[in-house]
Design an enzyme around this catalytic site. Structure first.
Site, PDB file in Angstrom:
ATOM      1  CB  SER A   1      -0.977   0.005   1.175  1.00 39.85           C
ATOM      2  OG  SER A   1      -0.309  -0.212   2.395  1.00 39.85           O
TER       3      SER A   1
ATOM      4  CG  HIS B   1      -0.919  -5.224   2.132  1.00 38.24           C
ATOM      5  ND1 HIS B   1      -0.314  -5.057   3.350  1.00 38.24           N
ATOM      6  CD2 HIS B   1      -0.850  -3.987   1.523  1.00 38.24           C
ATOM      7  CE1 HIS B   1       0.092  -3.802   3.483  1.00 38.24           C
ATOM      8  NE2 HIS B   1      -0.227  -3.127   2.398  1.00 38.24           N
TER       9      HIS B   1
ATOM     10  CG  HIS C   1       5.824  -8.994   8.040  1.00 40.26           C
ATOM     11  ND1 HIS C   1       6.813  -8.195   7.509  1.00 40.26           N
ATOM     12  CD2 HIS C   1       4.715  -8.212   8.127  1.00 40.26           C
ATOM     13  CE1 HIS C   1       6.325  -6.991   7.303  1.00 40.26           C
ATOM     14  NE2 HIS C   1       5.051  -6.977   7.652  1.00 40.26           N
TER      15      HIS C   1
ATOM     16  NE  ARG D   1       2.267  -3.794  12.371  1.00 45.26           N
ATOM     17  CZ  ARG D   1       2.126  -3.930  11.044  1.00 45.26           C
ATOM     18  NH1 ARG D   1       1.635  -2.936  10.319  1.00 45.26           N
ATOM     19  NH2 ARG D   1       2.470  -5.055  10.448  1.00 45.26           N
TER      20      ARG D   1
ATOM     21  CG  ASP E   1      -3.490  -7.934   8.973  1.00 45.68           C
ATOM     22  OD1 ASP E   1      -3.991  -6.830   9.234  1.00 45.68           O
ATOM     23  OD2 ASP E   1      -2.673  -8.100   8.044  1.00 45.68           O
TER      24      ASP E   1
HETATM   25  N1  CMX Z   1       0.854 -19.774   5.993  1.00 50.79           N
HETATM   26  C1  CMX Z   1       1.252 -20.688   5.090  1.00 50.79           C
HETATM   27  N2  CMX Z   1       2.326 -20.544   4.313  1.00 50.79           N
HETATM   28  C2  CMX Z   1       3.054 -19.415   4.493  1.00 50.79           C
HETATM   29  C3  CMX Z   1       2.715 -18.432   5.444  1.00 50.79           C
HETATM   30  C4  CMX Z   1       1.547 -18.643   6.208  1.00 50.79           C
HETATM   31  N3  CMX Z   1       1.122 -17.752   7.081  1.00 50.79           N
HETATM   32  N4  CMX Z   1       3.640 -17.451   5.377  1.00 50.79           N
HETATM   33  C5  CMX Z   1       4.523 -17.792   4.422  1.00 50.79           C
HETATM   34  N5  CMX Z   1       4.168 -18.975   3.872  1.00 50.79           N
HETATM   35  C6  CMX Z   1       4.808 -19.699   2.767  1.00 50.79           C
HETATM   36  C7  CMX Z   1       4.829 -18.806   1.527  1.00 50.79           C
HETATM   37  O1  CMX Z   1       3.578 -18.873   0.867  1.00 50.79           O
HETATM   38  C8  CMX Z   1       5.969 -19.423   0.747  1.00 50.79           C
HETATM   39  O2  CMX Z   1       5.507 -20.636   0.196  1.00 50.79           O
HETATM   40  P1  CMX Z   1       6.009 -21.147  -1.271  1.00 50.79           P
HETATM   41  O3  CMX Z   1       7.505 -21.232  -1.165  1.00 50.79           O
HETATM   42  O4  CMX Z   1       5.313 -22.454  -1.427  1.00 50.79           O
HETATM   43  O5  CMX Z   1       5.573 -20.096  -2.238  1.00 50.79           O
HETATM   44  C9  CMX Z   1       6.968 -19.770   1.846  1.00 50.79           C
HETATM   45  O6  CMX Z   1       6.185 -19.910   3.057  1.00 50.79           O
HETATM   46  C10 CMX Z   1       8.051 -18.739   2.084  1.00 50.79           C
HETATM   47  O7  CMX Z   1       7.422 -17.497   2.314  1.00 50.79           O
HETATM   48  P2  CMX Z   1       8.161 -16.371   3.176  1.00 50.79           P
HETATM   49  O8  CMX Z   1       9.418 -15.978   2.461  1.00 50.79           O
HETATM   50  O9  CMX Z   1       8.263 -16.799   4.593  1.00 50.79           O
HETATM   51  O10 CMX Z   1       7.073 -15.194   3.144  1.00 50.79           O
HETATM   52  P3  CMX Z   1       6.839 -14.058   2.042  1.00 50.79           P
HETATM   53  O11 CMX Z   1       7.748 -12.925   2.336  1.00 50.79           O
HETATM   54  O12 CMX Z   1       6.892 -14.624   0.665  1.00 50.79           O
HETATM   55  O13 CMX Z   1       5.326 -13.657   2.316  1.00 50.79           O
HETATM   56  C11 CMX Z   1       3.420 -13.026   3.550  1.00 50.79           C
HETATM   57  C12 CMX Z   1       4.930 -12.851   3.394  1.00 50.79           C
HETATM   58  C13 CMX Z   1       2.917 -12.023   4.593  1.00 50.79           C
HETATM   59  C14 CMX Z   1       2.744 -12.721   2.209  1.00 50.79           C
HETATM   60  C15 CMX Z   1       3.127 -14.471   3.992  1.00 50.79           C
HETATM   61  O14 CMX Z   1       3.732 -14.723   5.240  1.00 50.79           O
HETATM   62  C16 CMX Z   1       1.647 -14.795   4.080  1.00 50.79           C
HETATM   63  O15 CMX Z   1       1.056 -15.149   3.052  1.00 50.79           O
HETATM   64  N6  CMX Z   1       1.010 -14.693   5.291  1.00 50.79           N
HETATM   65  C17 CMX Z   1      -0.420 -14.878   5.443  1.00 50.79           C
HETATM   66  C18 CMX Z   1      -1.187 -13.660   4.967  1.00 50.79           C
HETATM   67  C19 CMX Z   1      -1.024 -12.497   5.921  1.00 50.79           C
HETATM   68  O16 CMX Z   1      -1.171 -12.610   7.125  1.00 50.79           O
HETATM   69  N7  CMX Z   1      -0.759 -11.303   5.358  1.00 50.79           N
HETATM   70  C20 CMX Z   1      -0.708 -10.053   6.146  1.00 50.79           C
HETATM   71  C21 CMX Z   1       0.690  -9.458   6.283  1.00 50.79           C
HETATM   72  C22 CMX Z   1       0.662  -8.172   7.076  1.00 50.79           C
HETATM   73  C23 CMX Z   1      -0.032  -7.079   6.288  1.00 50.79           C
HETATM   74  O17 CMX Z   1       0.499  -6.666   5.229  1.00 50.79           O
HETATM   75  O18 CMX Z   1      -1.124  -6.630   6.669  1.00 50.79           O
END
Ligand code: CMX
Length: 441
Positions: free
Chosen positions: A241, A271, A318, A327, A373
């Site tokens: 964002s 996000h 994250h 937070r 979140d």
């Molecule tokens: N549940 C399941 N799998 C997860 C996960 C979770 N909460 N967090 C990361 N992973 C997975 C990723 O999808 C990725 O899988 P692949 O290799 O199969 O593609 C792997 O673990 C490695 O990911 P990472 O390097 O640890 O995390 P990223 O930096 O790529 O992604 C984020 C960060 C936030 C998108 C991810 O942790 C996620 O999808 N979390 C759940 C959604 C969420 O809570 N988002 C809110 C974030 C805060 C905000 O912006 O408001």
């Protein structure tokens, strides 16, 4: 010129002069290396932006102008009888770079009260959408309808000198922030409360009035809104964002266009939409397990099931943080103080115990800890706000404070159009073979 505008401009001029000197003396210095994996995988860890308002440390979490969340809770001015910081104070801090006095915060409150009028065509535009439209869709459409009010767009069309861009962006930022709670509350009341709207209370602070217009007169909810609006405001510049608002603003799209673009990014489930996903996931778990308070063992099993069906566990992980999000902790403290026996809040805490070991055991997730979140929805449900599709709109109203303070800084510092280089996979392969002379060495 208003006092905040004057102080902001004074600060920005100092920083702009300093940047000039730094770039003159050190502009060719290297700041790390870019690895091939980074350009394929979301530019993680690649430093590529300057954002003044806050800085994120992977271990410690966010600091706003050097202050952590607990420090802000202690040092920012509060509402009468309240103990949570007023978001007006955080906005002042992000914009001016110094802690505000009580008078400074009262000044921001009164400026936003004065500028909060939303023209009728904005409500008519929202009304043109089916009531079933997602609240974030209605919100962004409302912001786009409000773009007719942009000072920046009008002054640019009239031939504004580039030295004045910051001034028009600042004015738009103040107007927009002042008006967003009214638009957000309108959408909430339209969608969930039979269109019975509540007029603003001109005596309340920005977040307190927002709570009032949403229909929550409870002091606890007002305090929650003050905390919520403070902690969701900013998370340095690279998140979707903030980065989108900055990027679109770099084309000199006005603050309404830039902020709306950023909020379309906030509406993604990885996000800001994660806040609705968390509560939806918990409600579904409770429904399936037929209990209000699932045990940690039951939660562990349910998490496994979520992962096995190829879904993420919302609220966990994250892109930058590697520890529990402060937070999350701030909201947990709020829960302990105001509603320690609420079963939904307790479930969030049990999830906090159960989820990290499961995510850790997968071996691929870089951060198994909760983000902002994971907690917010349970606090809102406690006060009766169960309509979780609305939650990202609350996040969006708060995020305006950070991204619009940053946008004001972007123009005051004269940052140019953002335009990084991209390559094709074929070009990468040629480069690896030493065949490509145009790109690479
Ligand atoms: N549940 C399941 N799998 C997860 C996960 C979770 N909460 N967090 C990361 N992973 C997975 C990723 O999808 C990725 O899988 P692949 O290799 O199969 O593609 C792997 O673990 C490695 O990911 P990472 O390097 O640890 O995390 P990223 O930096 O790529 O992604 C984020 C960060 C936030 C998108 C991810 O942790 C996620 O999808 N979390 C759940 C959604 C969420 O809570 N988002 C809110 C974030 C805060 C905000 O912006 O408001």
């Amino acid at each position: 010129m208003g006092i905040i505008k004057e102080r902001f401009k004074g600060k920005a001029d100092e920083v702009a002069a300093d940047i000039k000197d730094v770039l003159k003396d050190h502009g060719t210095k290297k700041i790390g290396e870019v690895q091939l994996a980074q350009i394929y995988q979301g530019m993680r860890g690649m430093t590529g932006l300057v954002t003044e308002t806050s800085l994120l440390d992977a271990q410690e979490g966010i600091r706003f102008r050097g202050y952590s969340i607990p420090e802000l809770q202690e040092r920012l001015p509060k509402a009468d009888g309240g103990s949570e910081p007023l978001p007006e104070g955080l906005f002042y801090l992000m914009l001016v770079g110094e802690l505000p006095t009580d008078e400074d915060v009262q000044h921001v409150t009164s400026v936003w009260q004065r500028r909060s009028h939303v023209p009728n065509h904005v409500f008519a535009t929202i009304e043109a959408l089916p009531v079933s439209a997602h609240p974030m869709t209605q919100f962004v459409v409302g912001v786009m309808a409000l773009q007719t009010e942009s000072q920046f767009a009008k002054r640019y069309a009239a031939g504004m000198n580039k030295k004045d861009y910051w001034d028009a962006v600042f004015d738009d930022a103040m107007d927009l922030i002042a008006r967003l709670p009214r638009i957000a509350a309108y959408i909430y009341r339209r969608k969930y409360k039979n269109g019975e709207h509540i007029q603003p209370n001109g005596l309340l602070d920005w977040a307190g009035n927002f709570a009032h217009m949403l229909g929550y007169g409870d002091n606890g909810f007002k305090e929650l809104m003050r905390l919520y609006m403070t902690i969701h405001a900013d998370h340095e510049g690279g998140n979707v964002s903030a980065h989108t608002t900055h990027l679109v603003g770099s084309a000199l799209s006005d603050p309404y266009l830039s902020y709306a673009a950023g909020m379309n990014g906030l509406a993604g489930p990885l996000h800001g939409l994660a806040n609705q996903e968390v509560i939806k996931w918990i409600f579904e778990m409770r429904e399936e397990l037929k209990t209000e308070l699932p045990s940690k063992e039951q939660i562990t099993e349910y998490v496994q099931k979520t992962l096995n069906s190829g879904k993420v566990v919302p609220g966990y992980g994250h892109a930058v943080l590697r520890k529990t999000d402060p937070r999350f902790t701030a909201q947990m403290e709020f829960g302990k103080k105001h509603m320690p026996n609420d079963p939904l809040v307790q479930t969030v805490w049990n999830i906090y115990d159960a989820v990290p070991p499961v995510l850790q055991s997968l071996g691929k997730i870089k951060n198994p800890w909760p983000n902002v979140d994971a907690h917010s929805g349970a606090l809102l449900v406690h006060y009766g706000m169960v309509e979780y599709e609305f939650y990202t709109v609350l996040f969006a109203v708060s995020r305006a404070l950070g991204v619009l303070a940053s946008l004001s800084w972007d123009r005051a510092l004269g940052f140019p159009l953002e335009r990084p280089k991209s390559v094709t996979h074929d070009a990468v392969k040629k480069w690896l073979k030493g065949e490509d002379e145009i790109w690479g060495e």
